[in-house]
Design a protein around this motif. Structure first.
Motif, short mmCIF file in Angstrom:
data_model
loop_
_atom_site.label_atom_id
_atom_site.label_comp_id
_atom_site.label_asym_id
_atom_site.label_seq_id
_atom_site.Cartn_x
_atom_site.Cartn_y
_atom_site.Cartn_z
N ALA A 40 -15.58 -3.57 -5.29
CA ALA A 40 -16.69 -3.85 -6.39
C ALA A 40 -17.78 -2.97 -5.87
N PRO A 41 -18.47 -2.73 -6.96
CA PRO A 41 -20.10 -1.75 -6.58
C PRO A 41 -20.67 -2.65 -5.38
N GLY A 42 -21.09 -1.69 -4.37
CA GLY A 42 -21.90 -2.29 -3.36
C GLY A 42 -21.34 -2.97 -2.26
N LYS A 43 -20.05 -3.09 -2.46
CA LYS A 43 -19.12 -4.08 -1.67
C LYS A 43 -17.72 -3.34 -0.89
N GLU A 44 -17.56 -4.04 0.08
CA GLU A 44 -16.30 -3.28 0.70
C GLU A 44 -15.01 -3.60 -0.06
N ARG A 45 -14.16 -2.67 0.45
CA ARG A 45 -12.76 -2.89 -0.38
C ARG A 45 -12.10 -3.99 0.20
N GLU A 46 -11.46 -4.81 -0.79
CA GLU A 46 -10.70 -6.00 -0.39
C GLU A 46 -9.31 -6.17 -0.55
N GLY A 47 -8.66 -6.84 -0.03
CA GLY A 47 -7.07 -6.82 -0.60
C GLY A 47 -6.95 -8.16 -1.50
N VAL A 48 -6.26 -7.61 -2.51
CA VAL A 48 -6.06 -8.66 -3.58
C VAL A 48 -4.46 -9.52 -3.67
N SER A 54 11.76 -5.94 0.58
CA SER A 54 13.27 -6.43 0.00
C SER A 54 13.00 -7.72 -0.69
N SER A 55 12.63 -8.60 0.00
CA SER A 55 12.71 -10.12 -0.60
C SER A 55 11.77 -10.02 -1.87
N GLY A 56 10.93 -9.27 -1.93
CA GLY A 56 9.94 -9.30 -3.11
C GLY A 56 9.02 -10.72 -3.17
N ALA A 57 9.01 -11.17 -1.83
CA ALA A 57 7.81 -12.34 -1.63
C ALA A 57 6.61 -11.75 -1.83
N THR A 58 5.43 -12.57 -2.21
CA THR A 58 4.39 -12.05 -2.46
C THR A 58 3.12 -12.68 -2.05
N ASN A 59 1.98 -12.20 -1.76
CA ASN A 59 0.86 -12.92 -0.99
C ASN A 59 -0.26 -12.69 -1.97
N TYR A 60 -1.36 -13.54 -2.07
CA TYR A 60 -2.45 -13.26 -2.79
C TYR A 60 -3.62 -13.71 -2.03
N ALA A 61 -4.89 -12.99 -2.43
CA ALA A 61 -6.26 -13.58 -1.89
C ALA A 61 -6.43 -14.81 -2.68
N ASP A 104 -0.26 -13.14 4.89
CA ASP A 104 -1.05 -14.56 4.19
C ASP A 104 -2.17 -13.89 3.61
N ARG A 105 -2.57 -14.49 2.57
CA ARG A 105 -3.90 -14.34 1.88
C ARG A 105 -3.90 -12.71 1.69
N ALA A 106 -3.15 -12.06 1.35
CA ALA A 106 -3.22 -10.58 1.25
C ALA A 106 -3.85 -9.91 2.51
N THR A 107 -3.51 -10.23 3.54
CA THR A 107 -3.87 -9.36 4.74
C THR A 107 -3.00 -8.27 4.87
N MET A 108 -3.29 -7.06 4.89
CA MET A 108 -2.32 -6.06 4.95
C MET A 108 -2.76 -5.09 5.83
N VAL A 109 -1.80 -4.17 6.22
CA VAL A 109 -1.73 -2.99 7.01
C VAL A 109 -1.28 -1.79 6.25
N ARG A 110 -1.77 -0.96 6.20
CA ARG A 110 -1.35 0.37 5.20
C ARG A 110 -0.61 1.21 6.17
N ARG A 111 0.36 1.90 5.42
CA ARG A 111 0.93 3.15 6.02
C ARG A 111 -0.01 4.04 6.57
N SER A 112 0.28 4.80 7.58
CA SER A 112 -0.95 5.66 7.95
C SER A 112 -1.16 6.70 6.99
N ASP A 113 -0.42 7.26 6.36
CA ASP A 113 -0.40 8.27 5.31
C ASP A 113 -0.53 7.88 3.84
#
Length: 126
Positions: A40-48, A54-61, A104-113
């Motif tokens: 959002a404008p003026g805010k840090e990027r956040e995970g949604v 494989s499993s298709g399991a999902t997590n949400y903020a 959990d709660r859309a805490t994520m680690v991105r692939r470096s590239d």
């Protein structure tokens, strides 16, 4: 070369719906989790939200749980974010990313590239 292209953003009234798409290329899509982030404008990027490979399991903020649904179509190398009952606080630029971790709660680690693309603008306003 890994590439992600976001689309589907628009101006929508509160309570409305949108479906965002994330088209992927340059890597084996089915082997990785995919995440959606927003800024959002003026805010840090956040995970949604994020979805496992494989499993298709999902997590949400917590802020979007029950309103947003993430999905993927491995045959089309595309991930989606269905957003319902949109609120003004959902306004921002939405980005997708390739993940090493979808937690959990859309805490994520991105692939470096997995660098940030242009994103797609979502504006919720009356």
């Amino acid at each position: 070369q890994l590439q992600l292209v976001e689309s589907g953003g628009a101006l929508v009234q509160p309570g409305g719906s949108l479906r965002l798409s994330c088209a992927a290329s340059g890597f084996t899509f089915r082997n990785y989790g995919i995440g959606w982030f927003r800024q959002a404008p003026g805010k840090e990027r956040e995970g949604v939200s994020c979805i496992y490979n494989s499993s298709g399991a999902t997590n949400y903020a917590d802020s979007v749980k029950g309103r947003f649904t993430i999905s993927r179509d491995n045959a089309k190398n595309t991930a989606y974010l269905q957003m319902n009952n949109l609120k003004p606080d959902d306004t921002g630029v939405y980005f997708c990313a390739v993940l090493l971790l979808c937690g959990d709660r859309a805490t994520m680690v991105r692939r470096s590239d997995s660098t940030w693309g242009q994103g797609t603008q979502v504006t919720v306003s009356s």
